[in-house]
Design a protein around this motif. Sequence first.
Motif, short mmCIF file in Angstrom:
data_model
loop_
_atom_site.label_atom_id
_atom_site.label_comp_id
_atom_site.label_asym_id
_atom_site.label_seq_id
_atom_site.Cartn_x
_atom_site.Cartn_y
_atom_site.Cartn_z
N ALA A 1 0.83 -1.21 0.00
CA ALA A 1 0.00 0.00 0.00
C ALA A 1 0.87 1.26 0.00
O ALA A 1 0.61 2.20 -0.76
N GLN A 2 1.91 1.27 0.82
CA GLN A 2 2.79 2.44 0.87
C GLN A 2 3.56 2.60 -0.44
O GLN A 2 3.74 3.71 -0.93
N VAL A 3 4.00 1.49 -1.02
CA VAL A 3 4.71 1.55 -2.29
C VAL A 3 3.81 2.13 -3.38
O VAL A 3 4.21 3.02 -4.12
N ILE A 4 2.59 1.64 -3.47
CA ILE A 4 1.66 2.10 -4.51
C ILE A 4 1.30 3.56 -4.30
O ILE A 4 1.23 4.34 -5.25
N ARG A 5 1.05 3.97 -3.06
CA ARG A 5 0.73 5.38 -2.80
C ARG A 5 1.89 6.29 -3.19
O ARG A 5 1.69 7.32 -3.84
N ARG A 6 3.10 5.93 -2.80
CA ARG A 6 4.26 6.75 -3.17
C ARG A 6 4.49 6.75 -4.67
O ARG A 6 4.79 7.77 -5.27
N LEU A 7 4.37 5.57 -5.27
CA LEU A 7 4.59 5.46 -6.71
C LEU A 7 3.57 6.26 -7.49
O LEU A 7 3.92 7.03 -8.40
N GLY B 1 1.75 8.80 -6.49
CA GLY B 1 1.97 10.22 -6.25
C GLY B 1 3.14 10.76 -7.03
O GLY B 1 3.08 11.84 -7.63
N SER B 2 4.23 10.02 -7.03
CA SER B 2 5.41 10.44 -7.76
C SER B 2 5.15 10.45 -9.27
O SER B 2 5.58 11.37 -9.98
N MET B 3 4.43 9.44 -9.75
CA MET B 3 4.08 9.39 -11.18
C MET B 3 3.20 10.56 -11.57
O MET B 3 3.39 11.18 -12.62
N ALA B 4 2.22 10.87 -10.74
CA ALA B 4 1.30 11.97 -11.06
C ALA B 4 2.03 13.31 -11.09
O ALA B 4 1.83 14.11 -12.00
N ARG B 5 2.88 13.54 -10.11
CA ARG B 5 3.63 14.81 -10.09
C ARG B 5 4.57 14.91 -11.28
O ARG B 5 4.66 15.95 -11.92
N LEU C 1 -5.77 5.27 -11.25
CA LEU C 1 -6.21 3.87 -11.22
C LEU C 1 -5.34 3.03 -10.28
O LEU C 1 -5.85 2.16 -9.57
N MET C 2 -4.05 3.29 -10.28
CA MET C 2 -3.17 2.55 -9.37
C MET C 2 -3.51 2.86 -7.91
O MET C 2 -3.52 1.96 -7.07
N LEU C 3 -3.81 4.10 -7.63
CA LEU C 3 -4.16 4.49 -6.27
C LEU C 3 -5.45 3.81 -5.81
O LEU C 3 -5.60 3.44 -4.65
N ARG C 4 -6.39 3.66 -6.75
CA ARG C 4 -7.67 3.00 -6.41
C ARG C 4 -7.51 1.51 -6.15
O ARG C 4 -8.37 0.90 -5.54
N THR C 5 -6.42 0.90 -6.63
CA THR C 5 -6.21 -0.54 -6.46
C THR C 5 -5.17 -0.85 -5.39
O THR C 5 -4.63 -1.97 -5.35
N THR C 6 -4.89 0.08 -4.51
CA THR C 6 -3.86 -0.09 -3.48
C THR C 6 -4.09 -1.33 -2.63
O THR C 6 -3.15 -2.04 -2.29
#
Length: 158
Positions: free
Chosen positions: A20-26, A28-32, A78-83
């Motif tokens: 979950a932490q990896v996907i949230r960080r990833l 967020g970083s991808m979006a920015r 979409l990645m954030l929704r599938t955390t």
Amino acid sequence: MWRWDRWGTVDYDGPAVGQAQVIRRLSGSMARGAALVGGLTSLVCVGVATVLQGLPGLYGSGLGGLLATGSALLTPALMLRTTHLEPGSVMLASFGGLATKAIVLLIALFTVGDATALHRTSLAVTLLAVFVATTAAEAWAGSKLKILIGSEPGSSSA
């Protein structure tokens, strides 16, 4: 604590632990990264198209930049929704976001591209340039993330 690097991605002090932490960080970083690179690429394309084609070039490349940068945020969302789902589902969502982004941009090119107020080539070049730049920025953001492989702290598995 986190800090911004020169590309607009976040560099956290510690490694990401757990899916979950990896996907949230990833995500967020991808979006920015995609928003920053997409915005800058769009501005360059708008400037060039305006100089070469005037107002139709401005409108075509402006719309192309807006659509491409906006659709670039689909994959991280979409990645954030599938955390909370299995890793295979997150990968499928990531691929689905990329495929949907490409389909949306093609539909926009072929439906809106015939408008007389828009320069179709400016629209197409901007869509393509921003699509490639944001996809590369998303991939680069993923390669910058520090990930700790293993079980989450406090879990019962060894």
